[in-house]
Design an enzyme around this catalytic site. Structure first.
Site, short mmCIF file in Angstrom:
data_model
loop_
_atom_site.label_atom_id
_atom_site.label_comp_id
_atom_site.label_asym_id
_atom_site.label_seq_id
_atom_site.Cartn_x
_atom_site.Cartn_y
_atom_site.Cartn_z
N HIS A 114 0.81 -1.21 0.00
CA HIS A 114 0.00 0.00 0.00
C HIS A 114 0.84 1.26 0.00
O HIS A 114 0.45 2.27 -0.55
CB HIS A 114 -1.06 -0.02 1.11
N GLU A 164 -11.30 -9.84 -7.69
CA GLU A 164 -9.87 -9.93 -7.35
C GLU A 164 -9.54 -11.28 -6.71
O GLU A 164 -8.39 -11.56 -6.43
CB GLU A 164 -9.44 -8.76 -6.46
N ASP A 215 -4.73 -7.75 -6.67
CA ASP A 215 -5.04 -8.96 -5.91
C ASP A 215 -5.34 -10.14 -6.82
O ASP A 215 -5.00 -11.28 -6.48
CB ASP A 215 -6.20 -8.69 -4.95
N CYS A 236 -9.13 -1.51 -12.15
CA CYS A 236 -8.60 -0.43 -11.31
C CYS A 236 -7.29 -0.80 -10.62
O CYS A 236 -6.85 -0.09 -9.73
CB CYS A 236 -9.63 0.00 -10.28
C1 PEP Z 1 -6.45 -4.42 -6.52
O1 PEP Z 1 -6.36 -5.39 -5.79
O2 PEP Z 1 -6.08 -4.40 -7.71
C2 PEP Z 1 -7.00 -3.16 -6.00
C3 PEP Z 1 -7.25 -2.15 -6.79
O3 PEP Z 1 -7.20 -3.08 -4.67
P1 PEP Z 1 -6.03 -2.81 -3.59
O4 PEP Z 1 -4.75 -2.59 -4.35
O5 PEP Z 1 -6.45 -1.64 -2.81
O6 PEP Z 1 -6.03 -4.08 -2.82
MG MG Z 2 -7.38 -5.41 -3.87
#
Ligand code: PEP
Ligand code: MG
Length: 753
Positions: free
Chosen positions: A364, A605, A629, A676
């Site tokens: 993150h 995901e 994910d 995304c």
């Molecule tokens: C993902 O998993 O691609 C996503 C957009 O969510 P995060 O990166 O916040 O887990």
């Molecule tokens: Mg994710």
């Protein structure tokens, strides 16, 4: 001869702590030759081309041979070890057919020879050799010991080898180039500022004081600060406690003033303990005596006293931190992980780069850095950043490397690159109101990923057509406690208002994995397979309901909210979630707030969600693919683990197949679909997705102009034959290489030289 495990651990730790590459290599050969009582210990490292080995350090051979004595792979005994990747243990080396004498080493007639390959993540790093005058092979324990040392040191040496700095030993400058994992692109220079980890009461170590009066004063100030926090109710506890908590407030105040605690701590301080250590001992003692009580009410107070103890500790640490203020100049923040709360402590324009010893491209920290356009390098596990506090650092996020103490000409060159990059980005402003459309008219909607209010304006300024992913956990991570429904409502309203009338997909809380809340302990053995996303919020229904209500209320004015559910892996999760939203809509309308039922989308995901799409379709209005994910769970590669980061690539043929399958299913089910994950910022992946037919991507605001430029520079027709070729390929590197020439040929920023 026996080599206890502790010898090995101490050796490896001592060596790993040495920062200067040459000193480190000298330490390896020196300590090993002493420990194994041999006349010679030498380290040979592969050159970057991997076709020869060079003597990098030696104890026993001529020192002037270091850096000059070379052997091809397969030349001599060392070359043989490199070629066969096997240990060689001989009683009389010169008698062996493969033996080659290297004149510059002035090698004496050493007989016994033991050499082991150094291998890190399948790659040959070099060869470690010990030699002696006796004419007998080394014993089994010695062989096993050297093999174990080699496997322990290979990772550290790999980074040295990649840094290549030891090869430039003619230049005496102390600068070191460290390779890590690309976290966020861009280049930045500044002074390294270390973020010390948030310390919990459990982690406090024994410490002593030299000035008990001062220490007692600090403790007393910390008590006052916590008391004020409690009194005003605006502090760390007040936010999330329900209405009937005034009684609890007074219990906390009583504990804070408890003579047992105050005298306990002060007594230990007078006896020489540091305030933090005195606090930890006293709180533990009090908590334990509460725990031993038969009265359930008193038993439960052990939690409270620990809570109070933690708050006093926080104040004591704040006090310590204030002593050293970050200098008012460009900073590079360094630490194991840099949390969003850490970032929030500095004005954004002062953060010019991030270096993390942990984490990977998808952790993150990297995602937030990307969103804010701060260059970041992750996984620098081999670098002791602590040793470089205050040093000048260049962060080259394009290459995934940092340079500590760069010489002035290099610094000037990087400043020029930074300037060029800034001009390029400014130039892209002209695209703000232009559509993201290919030369042959394939229109792509570009939405933004956000989570911080700070990047709402950049999103709009860079032409985002809405928000494809609002990561609601980010405000939760900055807070000191769970934000209340009202606090969330005020925040969400601002976001919805900023983007109205454009749509905003707000994702419900997705914590777990590397997204941890500082005020909620979620220690788990395997956090990515544990309490994450919708699993966590369904189990903590009160949090989910408060969040859903806050979002619905925030939507009243502009009606541009969509809700997005993370980490769905089962049908009943989305069914239950939908029911909670419906119930909240009913309840709010009953209460007099005229809210509407928003569209509900599901993140795809987890592979099971992908396979269940036809069954899930009746409960959802749209799909958003979380490729970060999805890649992690399809490939079984932890997105946050530097050791397997090279296996994490969203161009893996299985991920491509999955993307194609999801798109086809969504089309057949008439479900709008977007993507995304960070993949939407990767040029090769963007070209593939356009060729596949994806017409909606969500990415960090910072990357929107570049991706728009890319889309506007190609025609979809030109991509289709490349996609057909990519489908036949077996390896992600081949797929990437296939698209590279095209990307290179298109207009883009000049790459750092
Ligand atoms: C993902 O998993 O691609 C996503 C957009 O969510 P995060 O990166 O916040 O887990
Ligand atoms: Mg994710």
């Amino acid at each position: 001869m026996q080599y206890p495990l502790t010898t090995l651990i101490t050796l490896v730790e001592q060596i790993a702590r040495t920062q200067d590459p040459e000193a480190m290599m000298d330490a390896i050969v020196g300590r090993l030759s002493d420990l194994m009582r041999v006349e010679v210990c030498s380290l040979y490292l592969c050159n970057p081309e991997q076709d020869s080995l060079v003597l990098a350090a030696t104890r026993g051979l001529a020192p002037e041979a270091v850096g000059t004595a070379r052997l091809s792979i397969n030349e001599g005994l060392v070359g043989h070890i490199a070629a066969s990747l096997n240990t060689l243990n001989l009683g009389d080396a010169p008698a062996d057919d493969r033996f080659v004498y290297i004149p510059e080493t002035h090698e004496q007639p050493y007989h016994r020879f033991l050499g082991v390959p150094l291998i890190h993540l399948r790659k040959l790093i070099g060869v470690l050799v010990v030699q002696g005058t006796q004419q007998v092979p080394f014993c089994q324990e010695e062989e096993a010991f050297l093999m174990t040392v080699a496997s322990q040191l290979a990772g550290t040496l790999h980074h040295l080898q990649r840094s290549g700095s030891w090869m430039q030993s003619t230049d005496n400058s102390p600068f070191i180039r460290h390779k890590g994992i690309r976290g966020a692109k861009g280049v930045g220079c500044g002074r390294l500022w270390i973020i010390d980890p948030h310390m919990t009461l459990d982690q406090v170590k024994p410490g002593f004081n030299s000035d008990p009066i001062q220490e007692k004063g600090d403790f007393s100030e910390a008590l006052t600060a916590v008391s004020e926090e409690l009194e005003t109710g605006s502090g760390k506890l007040g936010h999330h406690l329900p209405a009937d908590v005034s009684a609890l407030f007074s219990v906390y105040q009583m504990m804070l003033q408890s003579p047992e605690m105050i005298t306990g701590v002060n007594k230990l301080i007078i006896m020489g303990d540091s305030a933090t250590w005195a606090l930890k001992q006293t709180i533990e003692q009090m908590a334990e005596s509460f725990e031993q009580s038969n009265d359930p009410y008193l038993k439960a107070r052990s939690e409270d006293i620990r809570n109070i103890g933690q708050r006093i500790l926080n104040q004591l640490l704040v006090h310590d931190r204030q002593v050293i203020e970050a200098p008012d100049e460009p900073l590079i923040l360094g630490g194991e992980q840099i949390s969003i709360a850490d970032l929030a402590e500095f004005p954004l324009k002062r953060i010019h780069g991030i270096l993390c010893t942990g984490g990977s491209a998808l952790s993150h920290t990297a995602i937030v850095a990307n969103a804010l356009g701060i260059p970041a390098i992750m996984g620098l596990e081999h670098v002791d950043l602590d040793n470089h506090r205050g040093d000048k650092v260049i962060v080259d996020g394009n290459r995934g490397e940092c340079i500590i103490n760069p010489p002035s000409p290099l610094l000037d060159e990087y400043r020029r690159i930074i300037d060029e990059e800034r001009r390029f980005m400014q130039d892209l402003d002209r695209l703000k109101n232009e559509p993201a459309q290919t030369l042959d008219g394939f229109r792509v909607t570009l939405l933004t990923n956000t989570g911080l209010l700070a990047d709402a304006t950049p999103g709009l300024e860079r032409g985002a057509e809405g928000v494809g992913l609002y990561r609601s956990e980010i405000p939760f991570m900055i807070h000191d406690s769970f934000p209340t429904e009202q606090e969330q409502y005020l925040l969400y309203r601002k976001v919805l208002e900023a983007y109205a009338p454009r749509p905003v997909s707000m994702r419900t809380l997705d914590i777990g994995g590397d997204k941890q809340l500082p005020y909620f302990d979620m220690t788990e053995e395997n956090p990515y397979l544990g309490w994450r996303g919708i699993r966590f919020t369904l189990d903590n229904t009160q949090l989910l309901v408060a969040q859903v209500r806050a979002m619905l209320r925030a939507d009243v004015e502009h009606g541009n909210l969509k809700m997005l559910v993370p980490m769905v892996s089962r049908i009943d999760e989305i069914v239950t979630f939908r029911r909670y939203v419906e119930k909240s809509v009913e309840a709010l309308n009953r209460e007099g707030t005229p809210v509407r039922m928003p569209e509900i989308g599901m993140m795809v995901e987890v592979p099971s969600a992908m396979l269940l799409l036809p069954k899930l379709a009746r409960y959802i209005d749209f799909v958003s693919i979380g490729s970060n994910d999805l890649t992690q769970y399809l490939l079984a590669v932890d997105r946050n683990n530097p050791r397997v980061s090279e296996l994490f690539d969203h161009l893996h043929p299985a991920v491509m197949l999955a993307l194609e399958q999801i798109l086809n299913q969504c089309k057949a089910l008439s479900l709008p679909v977007s993507l995304c994950g960070e993949m939407a910022s990767d040029p090769a992946a963007v070209l593939i997705m356009i060729a596949l037919g994806y017409d909606c991507l969500s990415l960090s605001a910072y990357n929107i102009p570049r991706v728009k430029l890319l889309i506007r520079s190609v025609s979809r027709q030109q991509l289709l034959p490349l996609l057909a070729q990519a489908r036949e390929m077996e390896h992600e590197a081949e797929i990437r290489a296939l698209f590279e020439p095209l990307i290179e040929s298109l207009a883009g920023p000049k790459k750092p030289s």
